[in-house]
Write an enzyme that holds these catalytic residues in place. Structure first.
Site, short mmCIF file in Angstrom:
data_model
loop_
_atom_site.label_atom_id
_atom_site.label_comp_id
_atom_site.label_asym_id
_atom_site.label_seq_id
_atom_site.Cartn_x
_atom_site.Cartn_y
_atom_site.Cartn_z
N ASP A 1 -72.17 31.70 -37.20
CA ASP A 1 -70.94 31.17 -36.60
C ASP A 1 -70.97 31.12 -35.07
OD1 ASP A 1 -69.52 30.61 -38.97
OD2 ASP A 1 -69.09 32.75 -39.23
N ASP B 1 -70.50 24.06 -43.55
CA ASP B 1 -69.87 24.42 -42.28
C ASP B 1 -70.89 24.57 -41.15
OD1 ASP B 1 -68.90 25.48 -44.73
OD2 ASP B 1 -67.45 26.75 -43.72
#
Ligand code: GLY
Length: 397
Positions: free
Chosen positions: A108, A168
């Site tokens: 992330d 993602d």
């Protein structure tokens, strides 16, 4: 004569767009809420993420994947308003993330660092921010496995997946492309392209919807299984995942100019636009029943909206089609999904869904919806409005 008329029509259309009566008040409302929020969180070493069931703001530490979005919102608000009162809070809420540059336990990195430091650097050209971003990108490369050809997404759920890569993860490639552009180190570019190529090949079904999780074999690089984590089922299309894919491939085209990425973005847009409800805001999963008891995901709509504005830049004679869909989405979010203005809340949009299967953040405001909503407003200001058209190329097979 026609040559003279065309620019005139173009200028008139742009003027009409910029005068859309819904946009200006929405911008002002967003700026007001964010300005109020900086007073509430002035001394916090955490950033707001969502609201809990009692309506209290959930604050998260820098290690949370959403920690970069609030500072990102403050940078966007500064950009939209030119109000210097946003500057110090934007810096403060960015700089609490600094140590994350060395956190190699998550994919992330882009979400966290590019939304915060990335926007901060773009706006201020602060060289210290650039150094931190390059170190963050370097850390992200350590999660790349050359046999698989992708960056590993999660370290959790080891009993389920050997090497999970989620859709993602496309969003984190922007940090790598940026790092290549700034440093000239081709490692960043090669990893980003390899990840995008493998995702294009393995993550999509024939109708260009995507699986959420692809589990790879680290010895052979082959796909072991295709699953979901936040969607309805392994064979369904989790709404935010489709949005990440569209945004990701559009962005990859911006940095590489590779026609395959643009084609993929158009195909994904085709899937999304053919399956959205009338008001352009998807249910939490495209395969969830379209019934009032099923929550929507405004965050997926905001991400899609921002991506469609960008896609309109690259699609020539279909530009008007994508731009028009972005406009419809933005207008729908403004008219039907804005959070009521209560003193407690800094959030702009309501009705996002974090993880329906985990009963987590269902039908609540979530900060990344606001981030991509504000980015849509900024893109709308800078992207010329083409004339509305029908999509020429058939977007789905
Ligand atoms: N990247 C996690 C999510 O979209 O929920």
């Amino acid at each position: 004569m026609l040559k003279l008329l065309f620019p005139l029509v173009f200028i008139l259309l742009q003027a009409c767009n910029s005068q859309d009566p819904a946009i200006s008040p929405a911008k002002k409302e967003a700026e007001k809420k964010l300005l109020r929020s900086v007073t509430c969180y002035r001394s916090a070493d955490k950033n707001p993420r969502s609201l809990d069931s009692k309506g209290n703001v959930v604050l998260v530490p820098p290690s949370d994947w959403t920690s970069g979005f609030y500072p990102g919102c403050l940078w966007f608000a500064y950009e939209l308003s030119n109000d210097p009162r946003f500057l110090a809070p934007a810096r403060q809420h960015t700089e609490i993330l600094e140590k994350q540059k060395d956190n190699n336990t998550t994919h992330d990195m882009g979400f966290k660092m590019f939304s915060s430091y990335g926007n901060g650097y773009r706006i201020t050209h602060d060289q210290a921010y650039k150094t931190i971003l390059l170190e963050s990108a370097r850390t992200l490369t350590t999660r790349y496995n050359p046999v698989v050809g992708c960056i590993r997404s999660w370290d959790h759920h080891k009993h389920l997946w050997e090497y999970p890569v989620i859709i993602d993860n496309m969003m984190n490639l922007e940090l790598l492309f940026w790092a290549f552009r700034e440093s000239g180190d081709s490692l960043f570019y090669k990893i980003a392209v390899s990840h995008a190529d493998h995702t294009l090949r393995n993550h999509f079904r024939k109708d260009y919807s995507s699986w959420h999780v692809i589990n790879y074999d680290t010895l052979t690089g082959k796909v072991i299984s295709r699953n979901t984590h936040q969607g309805l089922s392994d064979s369904s299309s989790w709404a935010r995942g489709q949005a990440w894919g569209l945004y990701g491939f559009t962005m990859c085209y911006r940095y590489t100019g590779k026609p395959a990425y643009l084609a993929q973005a158009r195909h994904i847009a085709g899937y999304i636009l053919h399956n959205l409800p009338e008001d352009m805001v998807p249910y939490w999963d495209y395969d969830a029943p379209h019934t009032p008891d099923q929550p929507r995901d405004a965050s997926a709509a905001a991400i899609t909206c921002s991506a469609l504005y960008e896609l309109s830049l690259y699609t020539g004679d279909s530009a008007g089609y994508y731009y028009d869909k972005a406009e419809k989405t933005l207008t729908s979010l403004i008219k039907n999904y804005m959070m009521p203005d209560t003193a407690k809340s800094c959030f702009i949009l309501d009705h996002s869904t974090g993880s329906y299967p985990a009963h987590s953040e269902v039908d609540v405001p979530i900060i990344y919806a606001d981030y991509y909503f504000l980015e849509s407003l900024i893109r709308r200001d800078s992207i010329p409005a083409p004339m509305a058209q029908q999509e020429n190329a058939s977007p789905t097979p």
